[in-house]
Write a protein that holds these residues in place. Structure first.
Motif, PDB file in Angstrom:
ATOM      1  N   VAL A   7      10.482  17.624  45.893  1.00 17.89           N
ATOM      2  CA  VAL A   7       9.698  16.418  45.608  1.00 17.89           C
ATOM      3  C   VAL A   7      10.264  15.721  44.367  1.00 17.89           C
ATOM      4  N   GLU A  10      13.311  15.865  43.446  1.00 23.91           N
ATOM      5  CA  GLU A  10      14.568  15.269  43.884  1.00 23.91           C
ATOM      6  C   GLU A  10      14.321  13.954  44.631  1.00 23.91           C
ATOM      7  N   ALA A  18      11.891  11.938  44.147  1.00 27.44           N
ATOM      8  CA  ALA A  18      11.542  10.932  43.145  1.00 27.44           C
ATOM      9  C   ALA A  18      12.811  10.438  42.441  1.00 27.44           C
ATOM     10  N   GLU A  19      13.712  11.374  42.132  1.00 29.53           N
ATOM     11  CA  GLU A  19      14.979  10.969  41.511  1.00 29.53           C
ATOM     12  C   GLU A  19      15.755  10.040  42.438  1.00 29.53           C
ATOM     13  N   GLY A  74      14.978   6.470  42.275  1.00 28.87           N
ATOM     14  CA  GLY A  74      15.262   5.824  41.000  1.00 28.87           C
ATOM     15  C   GLY A  74      14.260   6.094  39.889  1.00 28.87           C
ATOM     16  N   SER A  75      13.436   7.150  40.017  1.00 29.57           N
ATOM     17  CA  SER A  75      12.495   7.478  38.952  1.00 29.57           C
ATOM     18  C   SER A  75      13.215   8.137  37.780  1.00 29.57           C
ATOM     19  N   GLY A  76      12.828   7.758  36.565  1.00 34.09           N
ATOM     20  CA  GLY A  76      13.390   8.372  35.362  1.00 34.09           C
ATOM     21  C   GLY A  76      12.535   9.553  34.926  1.00 34.09           C
ATOM     22  N   ALA A 128       8.707   8.878  34.251  1.00 38.60           N
ATOM     23  CA  ALA A 128       7.974   8.682  35.507  1.00 38.60           C
ATOM     24  C   ALA A 128       7.810  10.004  36.239  1.00 38.60           C
ATOM     25  N   ILE A 129       8.845  10.823  36.229  1.00 40.26           N
ATOM     26  CA  ILE A 129       8.765  12.093  36.948  1.00 40.26           C
ATOM     27  C   ILE A 129       7.746  13.017  36.296  1.00 40.26           C
ATOM     28  N   ARG A 136       4.140  10.945  36.790  1.00 43.46           N
ATOM     29  CA  ARG A 136       3.733  10.534  38.140  1.00 43.46           C
ATOM     30  C   ARG A 136       4.044  11.573  39.203  1.00 43.46           C
ATOM     31  N   VAL A 137       4.865  12.559  38.846  1.00 47.89           N
ATOM     32  CA  VAL A 137       5.135  13.607  39.832  1.00 47.89           C
ATOM     33  C   VAL A 137       4.616  14.963  39.330  1.00 47.89           C
ATOM     34  N   LYS A 143       0.857  14.853  38.301  1.00 49.85           N
ATOM     35  CA  LYS A 143       0.031  14.468  39.450  1.00 49.85           C
ATOM     36  C   LYS A 143       0.051  15.573  40.530  1.00 49.85           C
TER      37      LYS A 143
END
Lengths: 227, 353
Positions: A128, A130, A132-133, A136-138, A141-142, A145-146, A149
């Motif tokens: 998951v 990966e 997000a990466e 384009g999540s930095g 954010a990871i 938001r990941v 969450k």
């Protein structure tokens, strides 16, 4: 009421003391939970992102955090109370009392919480992260938001565990001058052979623990959508 | 299909060091994918195909080599630039990698947070869910969906940033054959409608056969064979490629059965077991009838299969031909002149081609 008087002859006369002690225990627990919660959460996230294979892999930072957590967790809490008394005096001005107890409580519980958070976040599927990466999540954010969450249900369960062990620690801190229900149970109930006071203090602690467990379970179930 | 290269990998090496062991996952691989291609990368697990394609969006940094995507050197980008570049390279995975704590709509909208306003995001998510046929599942959670539906959600998420490239890393490997076909059909549709370039990694030649126009076969970190789909299928050069193709066309199973039976067939001197392979137009010629009319050779069909690859038919027949020995030779010559490949099979030779 007469039943209460029959089985708790001393305790019923100390209503004010019990209210105050319960307040002190809740106060110590709440303040420590907030401070240790923030510190533990930060260290836990730090461990997860800097660990080998993490999104901000950094061997040096990981090792430092890891060693600090291990060191603090190795010291028995009763000894920690005594050892850091000078530090407590510098921060709070005194080494005795409810507020003073918060310093060793934070140092005692934050590393434990950090480890719990690390374990909870380690459960978040690497795939998951990966995914997000790949969109384009930095790192920020990871994390927010990941990790936080996706790991929320486990974070809540770990927090409950930490809170309950924290109440355990407040009782210990209370016994050596921190106030609260621990103080009442040992310094009044145990020392004066007023066993009913000890039992009453224990019952109140049990009620607090059960309440935390119940609320935590409900919350965790509410945010858990894995099944 | 243009001939404009959208992905160019040159001399890619990926070496892992793990507990004193060195593993060369990818060795000196170069790969060019053109805009609009559906490029299949086939190989058994451990061949290095996943590692190779993860180099495209730098989820894996290569030990050596150069990576150019859309004219941009991916390896020189700062982390901020890399994140922007990644929005143009969608990716889907074998295990879907959806966020269990978010609804389907939130999963699809995840990449858009902070890039679009709340209203625009809602519209876009609705459009994407419609595109993959899951509009009515918007408020469900991933745990409530089937595997095929989860992969559709993952595709919608991968498309949220309007990428030009979609990397599919074993995306159908956890799905049943029917669901696999529907996901492949969706990818094909997206390729046609959106001009999406697809890089499809798989260990199943069936998947490649269904939608790819080009294919590369990987073994031990190297691409051992590559080309357009029809030529790879009609004239594979390497045994591994042949093996993949035979599995996909199910010829292996057919041969096995036939060989087992052949012993009891008791082929005489005037009978010969042959495999006929034909590509394109020669499929239409009434071959069997011609052979009988011209050479009095009777062909008994034991197995037949026609694949349509990229609108080109590719046929396989396994037949027992009976006739005078010299007539048989003439018949084979006739087949070869008609562009049909003939392989003589020996039932006593247990080594299946």
């Amino acid at each position: 009421m007469s039943l209460l008087a029959k089985y708790f002859p001393n305790a019923v006369t100390m209503k004010g003391d019990f209210l105050q002690a319960t307040g002190e225990t809740l106060y110590m627990t709440a303040i420590t939970a907030i401070v240790a919660g923030i510190i533990g959460m930060a260290i836990g996230i730090g461990l997860i992102v800097t660990q080998p294979g993490g999104i901000l892999e950094n061997r040096v930072i990981y090792n430092i955090l890891d060693k600090i957590v291990n060191l603090c967790r190795s010291i028995p809490f009763v000894i920690l109370l005594a050892v850091i008394a000078p530090l407590t005096r510098i921060i709070v001005g005194t080494a005795i009392g409810t507020t003073a107890a918060i310093v060793p409580l934070v140092i005692g519980s934050a590393p434990f919480y950090a480890r719990q958070i690390q374990n909870a976040l380690a459960e978040v599927d690497r795939g998951v992260i990966e995914a997000a990466e790949s969109v384009g999540s930095g790192p920020i954010a990871i994390i927010f938001r990941v990790y936080l969450k996706e790991g929320l249900a486990d974070i809540i369960r770990s927090s409950v565990l930490t809170l309950i062990s924290l109440i355990d620690l407040t009782a210990m801190a209370g016994a050596i001058g921190g106030g609260g229900l621990g103080n009442l149970a040992i310094n009044v109930g145990y020392s004066r052979f007023e066993t009913d006071v000890t039992v009453m203090a224990m019952l109140i602690i049990l009620v607090i623990v059960f309440a935390i467990q119940l609320i935590g379970d409900l919350l965790a179930r509410h945010v858990d959508h894995t099944a | 299909m243009t001939n404009e290269a959208i992905i160019q990998l040159k001399d890619i090496d990926v070496t892992f060091h793990n507990k004193g062991q060195t593993v060369e996952a990818v060795k000196k691989v170069s790969l060019t994918v053109n805009r609009g291609d559906i490029y299949g990368v086939v190989g058994y697990s451990g061949a290095g195909k996943s590692t190779l394609v993860r180099v495209i969006n730098r989820l894996q940094r290569p030990t050596a080599g150069s990576v150019e995507v859309n004219g941009q050197n991916i390896l020189n980008l700062s982390s901020r630039e890399l994140r922007t570049a990644r929005t143009k390279i969608g990716m889907i995975f074998q295990h879907f990698n959806l966020m269990a704590s978010r609804t389907i709509a939130d999963n699809v909208g995840y990449p858009l947070k902070g890039r679009l306003s709340h209203e625009d995001r809602k519209k876009k998510v609705a459009h994407l869910l419609d595109l993959v046929g899951l509009s009515e599942k918007a408020t469900d959670y991933p745990a409530q969906l089937s595997g095929g539906q989860k992969q559709r959600v993952a595709i919608a998420r991968a498309l949220a940033n309007d990428p030009e490239i979609l990397i599919s890393d074993e995306a159908t490997s956890a799905l049943d054959p029917k669901t696999t076909s529907s996901i492949l059909a969706l990818l094909k549709r997206l390729n046609k409608e959106l001009g999406l370039t697809v890089v499809l990694i798989t260990h199943e030649m069936e998947a490649v056969k269904e939608i790819c126009n080009k294919v590369a076969v990987m073994e031990d970190g190297e691409i051992i064979e590559r080309g357009d789909l029809v030529s790879i299928f009609s004239r594979p050069q390497k045994p591994l490629t042949q093996d993949f193709i035979n599995t996909a066309t199910q010829i292996n199973q057919a041969l096995e059965k036939i060989f087992r039976q052949a012993a009891s067939l008791n082929l005489s001197e005037s009978q010969q077991l042959v495999q006929l392979q034909y590509v394109g137009a020669s499929t239409d010629a009434p071959l069997i009838t011609e052979l009988y009319k011209r050479y009095n050779v009777v062909s008994n069909i034991l197995y037949g299969n026609v694949e349509i690859l990229q609108d080109t038919p590719l046929g396989n027949l396994i037949v027992v031909m009976s006739g005078d020995p010299d007539k048989l030779v003439a018949a084979w010559q006739y087949c070869q002149d008609a562009g049909i490949q003939i392989t003589h099979l020996n039932p006593n030779d247990s080594e299946v081609a």
